[in-house]
Design an enzyme around this catalytic site. Sequence first.
Site, short mmCIF file in Angstrom:
data_model
loop_
_atom_site.label_atom_id
_atom_site.label_comp_id
_atom_site.label_asym_id
_atom_site.label_seq_id
_atom_site.Cartn_x
_atom_site.Cartn_y
_atom_site.Cartn_z
N GLY A 1 25.09 11.97 61.90
CA GLY A 1 26.00 12.79 62.69
C GLY A 1 27.36 12.84 62.01
O GLY A 1 27.48 12.71 60.79
N ILE B 1 29.93 10.75 62.01
CA ILE B 1 30.36 9.53 61.32
C ILE B 1 29.46 9.25 60.12
O ILE B 1 29.93 8.83 59.05
CB ILE B 1 30.40 8.34 62.30
CG1 ILE B 1 31.40 8.62 63.43
CG2 ILE B 1 30.77 7.05 61.57
CD1 ILE B 1 31.33 7.64 64.58
N ARG C 1 25.82 0.88 68.18
CA ARG C 1 25.81 0.26 69.50
C ARG C 1 24.93 -0.98 69.46
O ARG C 1 23.95 -1.03 68.72
CB ARG C 1 25.25 1.22 70.57
CG ARG C 1 26.24 2.28 71.07
CD ARG C 1 27.33 1.64 71.92
NE ARG C 1 28.22 2.62 72.52
CZ ARG C 1 29.34 3.08 71.98
NH1 ARG C 1 29.69 2.65 70.77
NH2 ARG C 1 30.11 3.93 72.61
N GLU D 1 27.02 -7.51 74.49
CA GLU D 1 28.41 -7.87 74.18
C GLU D 1 29.26 -7.82 75.46
O GLU D 1 28.97 -7.06 76.37
CB GLU D 1 28.98 -6.92 73.11
CG GLU D 1 29.06 -5.46 73.50
CD GLU D 1 29.59 -4.59 72.35
OE1 GLU D 1 30.58 -3.88 72.60
OE2 GLU D 1 29.01 -4.62 71.24
N HIS E 1 33.80 -5.21 68.09
CA HIS E 1 33.74 -3.79 68.48
C HIS E 1 35.09 -3.11 68.25
O HIS E 1 35.70 -2.55 69.17
CB HIS E 1 33.31 -3.66 69.95
CG HIS E 1 32.68 -2.34 70.27
ND1 HIS E 1 31.67 -2.19 71.18
CD2 HIS E 1 32.92 -1.08 69.79
CE1 HIS E 1 31.32 -0.92 71.27
NE2 HIS E 1 32.07 -0.23 70.42
#
Length: 329
Positions: free
Chosen positions: A152, A154, A235, A264, A282
């Site tokens: 995508g 990124i 993720r 997390e 994160h």
Amino acid sequence: MQKILVARPIFPDVVERLKQYFEVDWNDGPALDSDELARRLADKDGAITVGDPIGAATLAQAPRLRVVANMAVGYNNFDMPAFNAAGVLATNTPDVLNEATADFGWALMMACSRRIAESEHWLRAGEWRAWRYDGFLGGDVYGATLGIIGMGRIGQALARRASGFAMRVVYHNRSRVAPEIEAALGAEYLSKEDLLRQADHVVLVLPYSAQSHHTIGAQELALMKPTATLTNIARGGIVDDAALFEALRDKRIAAAGLDVFEGEPNVHPGLLTVPNVVLTPHIASATESTRRAMANLAADNLIAALGVGPRAGQPPNPINPEVLGKARS
């Protein structure tokens, strides 16, 4: 005046901007548990969240709620069928974090391949006595093969960076990107299995869903080269962290860089014990300009969706635009 909840600490000036349009209930402390979140949403028309889970039960207790603006690209914290059934708009903040996140993914990959964190910890522990020809030998990035899973925005930003390192770029995605994008990036489409077998560095940049859960597990790790690295800036849950710990412990892959984790902020305890992993909390999008852009875009979405401001009725980033303009069910 319409009422909104800002469910997490964000920049105070963005909250002041929201106060021009709304009565604001701002949680400037720890994340709300599910009961408290539902209680504070009960009389709200809109909300800004940062990964807070919202499903059918919460929506049912908030009859006035019309929009929830997530300050993130991913929205796996939203039960989208429940949002659609209730007629509540969801929005997110794409694009504004592409370059910062790609930069960070690149930094993690470099840190893994060159054993930067491992050697720093060793130095800080007072272990450095003399230079050695074989001290902390790592892997090459320049001229290596980069495997991107999730091509995508990124993923494409990562592929652009690879050109400066003369890397071969291979990728896997749910569907191939357009031929002109492949050509511009110099990227070759492979099956996931072939990518894992061929890549020297694998970077994960795909959204989380039930289908992408444990995209990388024991079986996939077994396909990777023992000299390969794995970087996850997507993720938690996309990687089976327990299986990854075992692969790192047994040196079946060289190293991993993780910015996200299953469950997390909890981290699999085994990952804290192995030296060949770089762990960050994160923070891939954590530059001031990027986080400000995310907060302001979430505010833009909320303001417009609630029918005020210069873009009234036209939020920039609706996830389920089919509910726009419809009464809640």
